[in-house]
Design a protein around this motif. Structure first.
Motif, PDB file in Angstrom:
ATOM      1  N   ILE A  37     -41.540  -1.067  21.627  1.00  0.00           N
ATOM      2  CA  ILE A  37     -42.818  -1.383  22.271  1.00  0.00           C
ATOM      3  C   ILE A  37     -43.220  -0.255  23.212  1.00  0.00           C
ATOM      4  CG2 ILE A  37     -44.032  -2.989  23.800  1.00  0.00           C
ATOM      5  CD1 ILE A  37     -42.156  -5.188  22.768  1.00  0.00           C
ATOM      6  N   CYS A  38     -42.228   0.288  23.916  1.00  0.00           N
ATOM      7  CA  CYS A  38     -42.492   1.364  24.878  1.00  0.00           C
ATOM      8  C   CYS A  38     -43.113   2.582  24.202  1.00  0.00           C
ATOM      9  CB  CYS A  38     -41.192   1.749  25.581  1.00  0.00           C
ATOM     10  SG  CYS A  38     -41.378   2.988  26.878  1.00  0.00           S
ATOM     11  N   ASN A  39     -42.747   2.824  22.957  1.00  0.00           N
ATOM     12  CA  ASN A  39     -43.267   3.989  22.243  1.00  0.00           C
ATOM     13  C   ASN A  39     -44.774   3.929  22.036  1.00  0.00           C
ATOM     14  OD1 ASN A  39     -40.745   5.159  22.037  1.00  0.00           O
ATOM     15  ND2 ASN A  39     -40.307   4.287  20.020  1.00  0.00           N
ATOM     16  N   THR A  40     -45.339   2.728  22.121  1.00  0.00           N
ATOM     17  CA  THR A  40     -46.787   2.581  21.930  1.00  0.00           C
ATOM     18  C   THR A  40     -47.474   2.071  23.195  1.00  0.00           C
ATOM     19  OG1 THR A  40     -46.534   0.305  21.110  1.00  0.00           O
ATOM     20  CG2 THR A  40     -46.456   2.082  19.483  1.00  0.00           C
ATOM     21  N   SER A  41     -46.723   1.994  24.300  1.00  0.00           N
ATOM     22  CA  SER A  41     -47.263   1.425  25.533  1.00  0.00           C
ATOM     23  C   SER A  41     -47.495   2.510  26.575  1.00  0.00           C
ATOM     24  CB  SER A  41     -46.290   0.380  26.097  1.00  0.00           C
ATOM     25  OG  SER A  41     -46.672  -0.012  27.400  1.00  0.00           O
ATOM     26  N   PRO A  42     -48.575   2.411  27.356  1.00  0.00           N
ATOM     27  CA  PRO A  42     -48.811   3.388  28.423  1.00  0.00           C
ATOM     28  C   PRO A  42     -48.007   3.088  29.678  1.00  0.00           C
ATOM     29  CG  PRO A  42     -50.582   1.794  28.408  1.00  0.00           C
ATOM     30  CD  PRO A  42     -49.676   1.447  27.242  1.00  0.00           C
ATOM     31  N   ASP A  43     -47.262   1.994  29.683  1.00  0.00           N
ATOM     32  CA  ASP A  43     -46.595   1.540  30.896  1.00  0.00           C
ATOM     33  C   ASP A  43     -45.224   0.981  30.533  1.00  0.00           C
ATOM     34  OD1 ASP A  43     -45.733   0.140  33.174  1.00  0.00           O
ATOM     35  OD2 ASP A  43     -47.783  -0.295  33.791  1.00  0.00           O
ATOM     36  N   LEU A  44     -44.160   1.552  31.104  1.00  0.00           N
ATOM     37  CA  LEU A  44     -42.807   1.124  30.774  1.00  0.00           C
ATOM     38  C   LEU A  44     -42.596  -0.358  31.057  1.00  0.00           C
ATOM     39  CD1 LEU A  44     -39.899   1.675  29.920  1.00  0.00           C
ATOM     40  CD2 LEU A  44     -39.412   2.404  32.260  1.00  0.00           C
ATOM     41  N   LEU A  45     -43.037  -0.837  32.222  1.00  0.00           N
ATOM     42  CA  LEU A  45     -42.838  -2.249  32.546  1.00  0.00           C
ATOM     43  C   LEU A  45     -43.594  -3.155  31.582  1.00  0.00           C
ATOM     44  CD1 LEU A  45     -42.838  -2.413  36.451  1.00  0.00           C
ATOM     45  CD2 LEU A  45     -40.976  -2.982  34.905  1.00  0.00           C
ATOM     46  N   GLY A  46     -44.670  -2.653  31.032  1.00  0.00           N
ATOM     47  CA  GLY A  46     -45.424  -3.438  30.067  1.00  0.00           C
ATOM     48  C   GLY A  46     -44.701  -3.618  28.750  1.00  0.00           C
ATOM     49  N   ALA A  47     -43.636  -2.840  28.541  1.00  0.00           N
ATOM     50  CA  ALA A  47     -42.890  -2.913  27.286  1.00  0.00           C
ATOM     51  C   ALA A  47     -41.709  -3.867  27.358  1.00  0.00           C
ATOM     52  CB  ALA A  47     -42.388  -1.511  26.904  1.00  0.00           C
ATOM     53  N   LEU A  48     -41.427  -4.408  28.527  1.00  0.00           N
ATOM     54  CA  LEU A  48     -40.245  -5.260  28.689  1.00  0.00           C
ATOM     55  C   LEU A  48     -40.561  -6.679  28.227  1.00  0.00           C
ATOM     56  CD1 LEU A  48     -38.961  -3.988  32.148  1.00  0.00           C
ATOM     57  CD2 LEU A  48     -38.297  -3.252  29.850  1.00  0.00           C
ATOM     58  N   MET A  49     -40.234  -6.951  26.974  1.00  0.00           N
ATOM     59  CA  MET A  49     -40.548  -8.246  26.377  1.00  0.00           C
ATOM     60  C   MET A  49     -39.313  -9.096  26.102  1.00  0.00           C
ATOM     61  SD  MET A  49     -43.678  -9.085  26.124  1.00  0.00           S
ATOM     62  CE  MET A  49     -43.600 -10.361  24.875  1.00  0.00           C
ATOM     63  N   VAL A  50     -38.141  -8.482  26.030  1.00  0.00           N
ATOM     64  CA  VAL A  50     -36.897  -9.243  25.873  1.00  0.00           C
ATOM     65  C   VAL A  50     -36.096  -9.026  27.147  1.00  0.00           C
ATOM     66  CG1 VAL A  50     -34.823  -9.625  24.501  1.00  0.00           C
ATOM     67  CG2 VAL A  50     -36.941  -8.910  23.380  1.00  0.00           C
ATOM     68  N   ASN A  51     -35.998 -10.059  27.966  1.00  0.00           N
ATOM     69  CA  ASN A  51     -35.451  -9.902  29.313  1.00  0.00           C
ATOM     70  C   ASN A  51     -34.235 -10.772  29.602  1.00  0.00           C
ATOM     71  OD1 ASN A  51     -37.500  -8.033  30.211  1.00  0.00           O
ATOM     72  ND2 ASN A  51     -38.927  -9.750  30.224  1.00  0.00           N
ATOM     73  N   HIS A  52     -33.728 -11.473  28.586  1.00  0.00           N
ATOM     74  CA  HIS A  52     -32.552 -12.321  28.797  1.00  0.00           C
ATOM     75  C   HIS A  52     -31.910 -12.626  27.449  1.00  0.00           C
ATOM     76  CE1 HIS A  52     -35.054 -15.699  27.418  1.00  0.00           C
ATOM     77  NE2 HIS A  52     -35.980 -15.246  28.239  1.00  0.00           N
ATOM     78  N   GLY A  53     -30.746 -13.268  27.491  1.00  0.00           N
ATOM     79  CA  GLY A  53     -30.005 -13.562  26.274  1.00  0.00           C
ATOM     80  C   GLY A  53     -30.644 -14.650  25.423  1.00  0.00           C
ATOM     81  N   GLU A  54     -30.035 -14.892  24.258  1.00  0.00           N
ATOM     82  CA  GLU A  54     -30.589 -15.838  23.296  1.00  0.00           C
ATOM     83  C   GLU A  54     -30.332 -17.284  23.724  1.00  0.00           C
ATOM     84  OE1 GLU A  54     -27.638 -13.548  21.183  1.00  0.00           O
ATOM     85  OE2 GLU A  54     -28.757 -12.793  22.906  1.00  0.00           O
ATOM     86  N   GLN A  55     -31.170 -18.179  23.228  1.00  0.00           N
ATOM     87  CA  GLN A  55     -31.070 -19.580  23.624  1.00  0.00           C
ATOM     88  C   GLN A  55     -29.751 -20.213  23.200  1.00  0.00           C
ATOM     89  OE1 GLN A  55     -34.438 -22.228  23.547  1.00  0.00           O
ATOM     90  NE2 GLN A  55     -33.281 -23.747  22.386  1.00  0.00           N
ATOM     91  N   VAL A  56     -29.259 -19.910  21.996  1.00  0.00           N
ATOM     92  CA  VAL A  56     -28.035 -20.569  21.531  1.00  0.00           C
ATOM     93  C   VAL A  56     -26.832 -20.215  22.396  1.00  0.00           C
ATOM     94  CG1 VAL A  56     -28.827 -20.747  19.144  1.00  0.00           C
ATOM     95  CG2 VAL A  56     -27.513 -18.732  19.865  1.00  0.00           C
ATOM     96  N   ASN A  57     -26.945 -19.156  23.191  1.00  0.00           N
ATOM     97  CA  ASN A  57     -25.815 -18.739  24.019  1.00  0.00           C
ATOM     98  C   ASN A  57     -25.517 -19.714  25.153  1.00  0.00           C
ATOM     99  OD1 ASN A  57     -25.722 -16.470  22.437  1.00  0.00           O
ATOM    100  ND2 ASN A  57     -26.636 -15.100  23.947  1.00  0.00           N
TER     101      ASN A  57
END
Length: 268
Positions: A208-228
């Protein structure tokens, strides 16, 4: 991957916006009302109840109470282009009724960041190694803490009263005194990571960061998976399953039932 709202997707990668972190439990609005743009953004159901459908409003109010101690509510809103120097919490609420995001929450990290409005993130349901059967009850899970920093001494008495002390961790014993900012408190939430959590999160966010003008705007996965998280996380809810190789000419499919989940796990 669990369901992601269409409105949330429209904000991904845009400058001035960022994905919801694990410490923010408040819900995203699902309606735009009048000239306001709120759908897909974390929004106060107390200030803007009309931005939520009736079937979502009750849960939104309940979840808001879990995070409101992390949010500063300024009397006259804030400027999107300026760091809110003096803010003592990770988030602020836009209270300017003339602003198009009136009632929405922005990440400011105690005034260290120019405000970034918070939209929904990607919630991964499970990460399944290819070419081997998958049993979600036998995962190797590492527990960690995702920490937010606050300065309670700078909050008013009313704001301090909203802080759930059970969630506060004073990590002073593990830090040299010289590294502990005076009066700061760390609030943390548990994070459960599997063997592939970091690699996959990093891969998705970097893409996502490769196409985003803002690094923080690319942070879309911020935690572990639900089954965990264990048995409570095994909901077998409808999810989008993305495959490493095509099956029946498809690279992705929807798993709608428990039977579909279990069949997919057996033939991963």
């Amino acid at each position: 991957m669990r369901k992601t709202g269409r409105a949330t997707i429209s904000w991904i990668g845009r400058r001035g916006y960022t994905g919801k972190r694990a410490d923010m439990k408040a819900k995203t609005a699902n309606l735009d009302v009048g000239h306001y743009s709120t759908a897909g953004l974390v929004c106060s159901p107390l200030l803007r109840p009309e931005a939520f459908t009736a079937n979502r409003l009750g849960d939104a109010r309940k979840e808001w109470l879990k995070s409101c101690h992390l949010i500063t509510v300024p009397p006259n809103g804030f400027d999107d282009d300026r760091q809110p120097i003096g803010c003592h919490t990770p988030y602020m609420l836009q209270t300017n009724p003339q602003h198009r995001h009136y009632g929405c929450v922005a990440l400011v990290e105690m005034g260290l960041l120019v405000p970034r409005y918070v939209h929904g993130d990607y919630d991964l349901y499970a990460l399944i190694p290819a070419n081997q059967p998958f049993d979600p009850t036998k995962l190797s899970v590492r527990q960690s803490s995702l920490v937010s920093t606050m300065s309670p001494q700078g909050l008013s008495m009313n704001e301090r009263a909203r802080m759930p002390t059970m969630n506060l961790q004073h990590n002073h014993d593990s830090l040299p005194a010289s590294l502990i900012p005076h009066g700061q408190t760390h609030t943390s939430v548990l994070n459960f990571e599997g063997p592939l959590s970091f690699q996959v999160a990093n891969y998705i966010n970097v893409r996502i960061c490769n196409t985003s003008p803002d690094l923080l705007g690319a942070l879309m996965v911020n935690h572990g998976e639900q089954v965990n998280i264990g048995a409570k996380g095994l909901t077998c809810e409808p999810v989008l399953a993305i495959m490493s190789r095509q099956r029946h000419g498809q690279s992705a499919c929807i798993l709608n039932t428990q039977e579909a989940h279990e069949e997919f796990y057996r033939n991963a």
